[in-house]
Every structure is written in structure tokens, then in C-alpha cells.
Scaffold this motif. Structure first.
Motif, short mmCIF file in Angstrom:
data_model
loop_
_atom_site.label_atom_id
_atom_site.label_comp_id
_atom_site.label_asym_id
_atom_site.label_seq_id
_atom_site.Cartn_x
_atom_site.Cartn_y
_atom_site.Cartn_z
N ALA A 182 0.79 -1.34 0.16
CA ALA A 182 0.17 0.06 -0.11
C ALA A 182 1.01 1.28 0.07
CB ALA A 182 -0.85 -0.05 1.10
N ILE A 183 1.97 1.09 0.84
CA ILE A 183 2.79 2.53 1.00
C ILE A 183 3.65 2.59 -0.58
CG2 ILE A 183 4.76 3.37 1.90
CD1 ILE A 183 2.59 3.29 3.73
N LEU A 184 4.08 1.44 -1.21
CA LEU A 184 4.54 1.49 -2.61
C LEU A 184 3.68 1.81 -3.69
CD1 LEU A 184 6.88 -1.71 -1.95
CD2 LEU A 184 7.44 0.71 -2.00
N SER A 185 2.43 1.24 -3.47
CA SER A 185 1.52 1.56 -4.55
C SER A 185 0.02 1.86 -4.28
CB SER A 185 1.46 0.15 -5.58
OG SER A 185 0.71 0.32 -6.75
N PRO A 186 -0.07 3.07 -3.56
CA PRO A 186 -1.11 3.49 -2.98
C PRO A 186 -2.41 3.46 -3.92
CG PRO A 186 0.15 5.26 -3.29
CD PRO A 186 1.01 4.29 -3.61
N LYS A 187 -2.23 3.50 -5.18
CA LYS A 187 -3.48 3.70 -6.26
C LYS A 187 -4.28 2.10 -6.02
CE LYS A 187 -0.63 2.18 -10.09
NZ LYS A 187 -1.07 0.80 -10.37
N ASP A 188 -3.65 1.37 -5.44
CA ASP A 188 -4.22 -0.12 -5.36
C ASP A 188 -5.06 -0.30 -4.25
OD1 ASP A 188 -2.96 -0.62 -8.02
OD2 ASP A 188 -1.28 -1.78 -7.16
N TYR A 224 -6.64 5.55 -1.45
CA TYR A 224 -5.57 5.92 -0.61
C TYR A 224 -4.44 6.80 -1.35
CZ TYR A 224 -1.78 4.75 2.65
OH TYR A 224 -0.89 4.75 3.66
N GLU A 225 -4.56 6.76 -2.81
CA GLU A 225 -3.50 7.63 -3.20
C GLU A 225 -3.66 9.06 -2.84
OE1 GLU A 225 -6.37 6.65 -6.76
OE2 GLU A 225 -5.85 5.96 -5.05
N GLU A 226 -5.07 9.49 -2.73
CA GLU A 226 -5.44 10.70 -2.27
C GLU A 226 -4.79 11.41 -0.91
OE1 GLU A 226 -9.54 11.79 -2.77
OE2 GLU A 226 -9.67 10.79 -4.56
N VAL A 227 -4.65 10.19 0.03
CA VAL A 227 -4.24 10.36 1.24
C VAL A 227 -2.82 10.71 1.20
CG1 VAL A 227 -4.30 9.19 3.35
CG2 VAL A 227 -6.18 8.81 2.20
N ILE A 228 -2.21 9.54 0.47
CA ILE A 228 -0.81 9.73 0.42
C ILE A 228 -0.13 11.16 -0.32
CG2 ILE A 228 1.24 8.94 -0.66
CD1 ILE A 228 0.38 7.13 1.50
N ALA A 229 -1.16 11.59 -1.34
CA ALA A 229 -0.77 12.78 -1.83
C ALA A 229 -0.85 13.89 -0.80
CB ALA A 229 -1.65 12.92 -3.29
N VAL A 269 7.41 6.21 3.47
CA VAL A 269 8.29 5.07 3.00
C VAL A 269 7.97 3.92 3.68
CG1 VAL A 269 9.87 6.49 2.00
CG2 VAL A 269 10.36 5.78 4.47
N VAL A 270 8.16 2.64 3.29
CA VAL A 270 8.20 1.48 4.05
C VAL A 270 8.86 1.48 5.33
CG1 VAL A 270 8.42 -1.05 3.95
CG2 VAL A 270 7.61 0.25 1.91
N ASP A 271 8.33 1.20 6.26
CA ASP A 271 8.97 1.18 7.68
C ASP A 271 8.63 -0.20 8.49
OD1 ASP A 271 10.06 1.40 10.19
OD2 ASP A 271 9.52 3.43 10.51
N PRO A 272 9.45 -1.00 8.49
CA PRO A 272 9.33 -2.57 9.10
C PRO A 272 8.80 -2.17 10.54
CG PRO A 272 11.45 -2.35 8.77
CD PRO A 272 10.87 -1.09 8.07
N ASN A 273 9.20 -1.04 11.26
CA ASN A 273 8.88 -0.86 12.82
C ASN A 273 7.68 -0.37 12.76
OD1 ASN A 273 11.55 -1.52 13.52
ND2 ASN A 273 12.16 0.22 12.77
#
Length: 381
Positions: free
Chosen positions: A277-283, A334-339, A346-350
Motif C-alpha cells: 500500500a505504501i509502494l503502490s497506494p493507487k491499488d 489511498y493515493e489521495e491520502v498519500i498525496a 516510505v516502507v518502515d518495518p517498525n
């Protein structure tokens, strides 16, 4: 003299035109005057060679043949079409395939003529299978009525929930279907089946994936007082365990932290947002359930969903909204949220910062419930 010559010329032209028209009429009556359909095609001139053996409800088609000028009615299966005399000639008829569904399927069209003759032709009305777009609320308790939105909900139909159980159909129109949720319904897609096909929803009923703000268990900073664990008189029913309820009179630009905290304060929920979701929010979509017992008509609800740091300015879900005391599902791409974030996450495993903040202009007499903030795929794969 000039006027006389002009009059004679006009008379000659008129007679010639009448003769020409009559000649065309005679020429059109081929085959001894017997009606015949040569083919059916779409009406776009650029695609006039596209021949049809069937068409969907409402589509405009051209019936091409001979001696069709006296057509008085056309039936597709057992549904009549609407004819416009302007679009009927000896060689063609333009007509829309009837929108109502047939109750008797013959896969034929029949043209009736003024002299009582008729002409039968093979033609399939391609009736759409169900289309499922959303549920008014994706969370509905067993025994309560769920509302499904879409199209082509043609009775008789069945609604099957994940878990293999079917719901009782309470009411149905082409675009709105109401069904009572059966015992045994599980989180997952729903499937609607009619005589014309079967469709599985892209959304999940009772979607429990990737919930990053919830009260089961409560996590975060200093907002546990908003959590409803045991609904009393006047409280909405639970739909998925505990929920959040904000009942306050808020003035201009309050700073009301409804639910918030960094990954360290929300160790379970903060890691539930998928990397994809972080890498491809449009999906993906951001979804949550809301119940406004009083209208949300001022101020701003701000959401952090997957940010690496706190962002007090975005994403802004602005008023108005009023669910009139019923649980409803809100869907935001979700792309509207990220924008909206100043710094792209960015991806954060924590894990991620999560926040639900009321902070904006205008006095709000708030009585709002929230549950199940989640980031879920738009389409099932």
C-alpha cells in the motif's frame, strides 16, 4: 415573363422529385414485397461492418433488410421496443433494445407489420450479470439488514456470504439490494447470483484486514476515554468489538486527539499497513465505519494513515457528512491520502504513526462514532 419561367421551372422540378421518390419506393419493394432481414449492425458509421448476433439492454442497433417500411412493432424476447417512425425505412430500422429484462427468453426478435405479417430473426439480448459496487456499511450484525449497491440485481437472486451461508433477500431493485445477514457469515467477499450470471464483490463484508486504528485492544496516547466498551442507552450497537465515540461541543480550531500515537505506542496496530500500500497506494483504499448521531457539519477530521512522522495538517476529511444515526462505511482512495502528506511515506518495518484528530474551523456539536480504520485492496486478486 421571368416570373412565369420561374414558376414553370419549379413545377418541373417538383414533378421530377415526386417521380423520383415513387421510383425509389418501387425499387425498394424487392423480393415480391416480402420483408427480410439481411443483417443487424451497430449504428456507428465508422464501424458499419460490425455485424451483431446480440446486444445489451438499451443499445441502439440498425436492422438492415428489405421491405421493412410497414413495421409497426418489434419485440425482443417478450419485451416490446419503442419505435420511432422517423427511423423506419424500407431498408432499415433503428431501434433501442428494450431495457426491461425479459421474463421469457427466446433469443429472437419479431417484427410485426401493418398487414398482419410478422418476421422472426435470431437475436440475443445480452443481459448483464450483477454488478456490485459497495455496501452502505460493510459491517452489519447478524440478523440485521445490509444494503448492497450496484446494478442488474434481477430477481430471482441469491446472496451468499463467505462461510457458505445465504442471506434472506428483503427487498430488491435494479440498483439496491437489501439482505438480512445470516448466522455464520464470515469476513470476506459476498457473491450475488441471478439467472444471468454470478459476481463476487471486490470489497469484503466485515473486512478485518489491515486495521490500524481500533479499540481492540486500545493502543495509543491519552484517548482511552473515547472508547465505548459496554454500550448503554443511547449508544449505537457494536459492529466489531469496542468503538470510539466523541461527544463534545468543539469551537474553532480545537485540538482534539481522538486516537493517535507513534509506532512505539501502538505496537500491534502500527505494523498492519501492508508494504504494497505504501509502494503502490493507487491499488488501495482507506476505509472506516462512522456513525454520526449529530451531523458532522463543521471543523475538520484529520487522519494520519501510514505516515513516518506526525502530520497535523493532512489528510483532511472535510464536512459535511451525516449518517443519521446509522453505521456507514467511508471509502477514500489511498493515493489521495498519500498525496496530501508533506513528506511521502516510505516502507518502515517498525510501523507507522497513526492519528485521528479533530482540528479545523467552525463550531461543531460533535456526536460521532468511529471504528475499523483500515487500508485494503481496491480489487480482489
Amino acid at each position: 415573363m421571368k416570373t412565369l419561367n420561374k414558376t414553370i421551372l419549379l413545377l418541373i422540378i417538383a414533378v421530377a422529385m415526386v417521380g423520383s421518390f415513387a421510383g425509389c419506393k418501387k425499387e425498394d419493394l424487392l423480393n415480391g414485397g416480402q420483408p427480410r432481414i439481411n443483417y443487424i449492425r451497430i449504428t456507428n458509421p465508422a464501424s458499419s461492418d460490425s455485424l451483431l448476433v446480440g446486444a445489451a439492454q438499451g443499445n441502439l442497433i440498425a436492422i438492415v433488410g428489405e421491405n421493412l417500411g410497414d413495421a409497426k412493432s418489434i419485440w425482443f424476447n417478450n419485451q416490446p421496443a419503442t419505435l420511432n417512425p422517423t427511423y423506419i425505412t424500407n431498408t432499415s430500422i433503428l431501434v433501442n433494445v428494450p431495457a426491461p429484462i425479459p421474463t421469457v427468453i427466446t433469443n429472437k426478435l419479431k417484427i410485426y407489420f401493418a398487414n398482419g405479417d410478422s418476421l422472426l430473426h435470431n437475436f440475443q439480448v445480452q443481459i448483464s450479470k450483477p454488478s456490485i459496487t459497495s455496501m452502505t456499511s460493510e459491517y452489519v450484525n447478524t440478523g440485521d439488514v445490509a444494503t448492497i449497491n450496484g446494478n442488474f440485481f434481477y430477481a430471482p437472486l441469491t446472496v451468499k456470504f463467505t462461510g457458505g451461508v445465504s442471506g434472506e433477500v428483503v427487498s430488491v431493485t435494479d440498483k439496491i439490494l437489501q439482505v438480512r445477514v445470516p448466522t455464520g457469515a464470515q469476513p470476506g467477499p459476498i457473491t450475488i447470483t441471478t439467472n444471468f450470471g454470478e459476481t463476487k464483490s471486490d470489497f469484503w463484508f466485515r473486512d478485518d484486514r489491515n486495521i490500524f486504528i481500533s479499540s481492540d485492544p486500545f493502543e495509543g496516547w491519552n484517548t482511552k476515554s473515547f472508547v465505548v466498551t459496554d454500550p448503554g442507552p443511547g449508544d449505537p450497537p457494536k459492529i466489531n468489538g469496542n468503538y470510539i465515540r466523541v461527544t463534545r461541543k468543539l469551537g474553532d480550531w480545537p485540538y482534539t486527539e481522538v486516537a493517535d500515537g507513534p509506532a512505539s505506542a501502538m505496537p500491534i496496530h502500527s505494523k498492519r499497513i501492508p508494504d504494497a500500500a505504501i509502494l503502490s497506494p493507487k491499488d488501495y483504499n482507506l476505509k472506516f465505519e462512522i456513525n454520526t448521531l449529530k451531523p458532522y457539519n463543521a471543523n475538520i477530521i484529520k487522519i494520519n494513515a501510514g505516515t513516518n512522522v506526525q502530520d497535523n495538517d493532512n489528510y483532511q476529511w472535510k464536512p459535511p457528512y451525516d449518517s443519521k444515526g446509522q453505521w456507514q462505511t467511508v471509502v477514500i482512495p489511498y493515493e489521495e491520502v498519500i498525496a496530501s502528506y508533506k513528506v511521502r511515506p516510505v516502507v518502515d518495518p517498525n510501523g507507522y504513526w497513526s492519528m485521528l484528530l479533530i482540528h479545523g474551523p467552525g463550531a461543531l456539536d460533535a456526536d460521532i462514532c468511529f471504528d475499523n480504520f483500515r487500508i485494503v485492496p481496491k480489487i480482489n486478486k
